[in-house]
Motif scaffolding. Structure first.
Motif, mmCIF file in Angstrom:
data_model
loop_
_atom_site.group_PDB
_atom_site.id
_atom_site.type_symbol
_atom_site.label_atom_id
_atom_site.label_comp_id
_atom_site.label_asym_id
_atom_site.label_seq_id
_atom_site.Cartn_x
_atom_site.Cartn_y
_atom_site.Cartn_z
ATOM 1 N N SER A 1 1.692 8.701 -5.779
ATOM 2 C CA SER A 1 0.880 9.916 -5.868
ATOM 3 C C SER A 1 1.737 11.176 -5.839
ATOM 4 O O SER A 1 1.277 12.248 -6.269
ATOM 5 N N GLY A 2 2.962 11.084 -5.321
ATOM 6 C CA GLY A 2 3.795 12.261 -5.138
ATOM 7 C C GLY A 2 3.380 13.110 -3.957
ATOM 8 O O GLY A 2 3.967 14.174 -3.710
ATOM 9 N N ARG A 3 2.389 12.657 -3.195
ATOM 10 C CA ARG A 3 1.876 13.423 -2.043
ATOM 11 C C ARG A 3 2.001 12.649 -0.737
ATOM 12 O O ARG A 3 1.326 12.972 0.249
ATOM 13 N N TYR A 4 2.841 11.647 -0.718
ATOM 14 C CA TYR A 4 2.961 10.769 0.456
ATOM 15 C C TYR A 4 4.420 10.534 0.772
ATOM 16 O O TYR A 4 5.229 10.230 -0.116
ATOM 17 N N THR A 5 4.765 10.672 2.055
ATOM 18 C CA THR A 5 6.119 10.386 2.538
ATOM 19 C C THR A 5 6.026 9.522 3.778
ATOM 20 O O THR A 5 5.255 9.835 4.709
ATOM 21 N N PHE A 6 6.805 8.454 3.807
ATOM 22 C CA PHE A 6 6.836 7.541 4.951
ATOM 23 C C PHE A 6 8.209 7.634 5.610
ATOM 24 O O PHE A 6 9.239 7.502 4.941
ATOM 25 N N HIS A 7 8.214 7.865 6.922
ATOM 26 C CA HIS A 7 9.458 7.928 7.682
ATOM 27 C C HIS A 7 9.504 6.728 8.633
ATOM 28 O O HIS A 7 8.794 6.706 9.649
ATOM 29 N N ALA A 8 10.318 5.728 8.290
ATOM 30 C CA ALA A 8 10.501 4.561 9.161
ATOM 31 C C ALA A 8 11.533 4.881 10.232
ATOM 32 O O ALA A 8 12.349 5.798 10.090
ATOM 33 N N GLY A 9 11.519 4.111 11.317
ATOM 34 C CA GLY A 9 12.474 4.327 12.392
ATOM 35 C C GLY A 9 12.370 5.715 12.983
ATOM 36 O O GLY A 9 13.372 6.307 13.385
ATOM 37 N N ILE B 1 0.839 -1.199 0.000
ATOM 38 C CA ILE B 1 0.000 0.000 0.000
ATOM 39 C C ILE B 1 0.872 1.247 0.000
ATOM 40 O O ILE B 1 0.606 2.211 -0.740
ATOM 41 N N ARG B 2 1.939 1.253 0.789
ATOM 42 C CA ARG B 2 2.811 2.431 0.840
ATOM 43 C C ARG B 2 3.470 2.696 -0.516
ATOM 44 O O ARG B 2 3.582 3.852 -0.939
ATOM 45 N N ARG B 3 3.904 1.641 -1.184
ATOM 46 C CA ARG B 3 4.502 1.847 -2.511
ATOM 47 C C ARG B 3 3.494 2.497 -3.454
ATOM 48 O O ARG B 3 3.846 3.370 -4.264
ATOM 49 N N HIS B 4 2.260 2.071 -3.351
ATOM 50 C CA HIS B 4 1.216 2.665 -4.179
ATOM 51 C C HIS B 4 1.002 4.132 -3.818
ATOM 52 O O HIS B 4 0.864 4.989 -4.715
ATOM 53 N N LEU B 5 0.982 4.452 -2.534
ATOM 54 C CA LEU B 5 0.760 5.832 -2.110
ATOM 55 C C LEU B 5 1.898 6.743 -2.565
ATOM 56 O O LEU B 5 1.670 7.911 -2.914
#
Length: 375
Positions: free
Chosen positions: A157-165, A150-154
């Motif tokens: 969009s160019g409007r999603y950033t995921f910060h792990a750790g 799901i995150r790869r798909h989001l």
């Protein structure tokens, strides 16, 4: 609008997907390098069959949202496979017959089948049982791969950033918006923050909202090597009828009276749920432990019990057990609420406690939150 979501489990990720679909920008923080809580330790079941009357509409809506998500993100491994609750005694059959007589039986996709009909639906079920309650509305996703997919798909969009750790340490709210400081000293600014802490009810969640009206539940599960044949539905046993409020009624009360659980099943508050993963192995569980502090080790007796039940229903020996684990989820104390939602500060919301329904209801709960907040 810029929305900041804390928590990388199914609730946080479903809220991120809903916000992106509505045209917002999303930053999501997860304190682990990858979600490690209940979302990835569960069956991946989208379980409509046993939901209480007040949960049913949300469960059916979520089932549709999972199917819609699968069209966008096939890698989540959604299967509209249904489930089969296998009934081994007349008292268990009576509970199913009572469920079949209710007005919502069609909405749940119920059909009560004899053993030959069960075998026609799921040829792997060659064991001993009197009947099977088939629910055509139930489904499953691959819990350990769904969130990254799901995150790869989001991200597309160019409007999603995921910060792990990245652990959120402090949340403040003022006229300029919401500000979240993380454990690296960075500050993220947003118009709205949604905190989805899962079963971590201390730390930031407690600092924000105090003691949440939730309890934690611990379970044990296991995974087998590939079965070597297809299990076309998820399966459950008659003990599962005791744990799902959709089966409440006179027949269930009679079952509790005339048919006590086995000592192991009673001691560990057990039911059997079993689903086949795409790699062919079976995920099998589970137990329920409510009193904290929870044990830090796993108990072998429940695994022996579950193995015996599955082998009786399949009519064959199980493949080798290759993994065993425990998990903890949070559950809203108000049985009439699907989840706890609270706003401890302006434009800050805490959403937690769907209980064992997180994977089932996650997309619908996110949609409800978005509607409630006018997103």
């Amino acid at each position: 609008m810029r929305i900041l979501i804390v928590g990388g489990g199914i609730l946080g990720t479903a809220h991120a997907d809903e916000a992106i679909r509505r045209g917002h920008d999303v930053v999501q923080l997860e304190r682990e390098t990858e979600a490690r809580g209940a979302t990835v330790r569960n069956f991946g079941l989208v379980w409509v069959s046993g939901r209480a009357e007040h949960e049913l509409d949300a469960a059916l809506r979520s089932r549709q949202l999972w199917e819609d998500l699968a069209a966008r993100v096939p890698a989540i491994g959604f299967r509209a496979a249904g489930s089969m609750t296998l009934l081994r005694t007349p008292a268990e059959v009576a509970v199913a017959e009572e469920a079949m007589a209710r007005p919502d039986a069609e909405a749940r996709g119920f059909a009560l089948l004899d053993p030959e009909q069960v075998l026609a639906v799921n040829p792997a079920l060659r064991g001993e049982f009197l009947a099977g309650l088939h629910c055509g509305r139930d489904g499953a996703v691959e819990s350990r791969v769904a969130l990254p997919a799901i995150r790869r798909h989001l991200e597309e969009s160019g409007r999603y950033t995921f910060h792990a750790g990245t652990e959120a340490r402090e949340v403040t709210s003022d006229g300029a918006g919401v500000h979240i400081r993380d454990d690296h000293g960075r500050v993220f600014d947003a118009d709205l923050a949604i905190i989805c802490p899962g079963a971590t009810l201390g730390g930031l969640a407690r600092d924000l909202a105090g003691e949440l009206p939730l309890r934690r539940v611990r379970l044990q599960m296991m995974q087998t090597a590939p079965l070597g044949e297809e299990l076309t539905t998820a399966i459950a046993d008659g003990d599962s009828l005791r744990y799902y409020p959709g089966f409440a009624g006179g027949a269930l009360e009679n079952l509790r009276t005339v048919q006590p659980q086995s000592p192991t099943a009673e001691a560990h508050r057990m039911q059997l749920l079993c689903v086949q993963r795409l790699h062919g192995g079976l995920t099998i569980g589970d137990t329920h432990e409510y009193d904290e502090p929870f044990d830090f080790d796993v108990d072998e007796a429940p695994y022996e019990h579950l193995t015996g039940v599955v082998e009786e229903l399949l009519g064959r020996r199980l493949p080798a057990i290759v993994k065993r684990w425990a998990g903890v989820y949070s559950q809203c104390l108000d049985p009439g609420e699907l989840v706890h939602r609270g706003s401890p500060a302006d434009n800050v919301w805490v959403v937690a406690g769907p209980g064992g329904r997180g994977m089932t209801l996650g997309p619908a709960l996110a949609e409800q939150t978005a509607d409630q907040l006018g997103l």
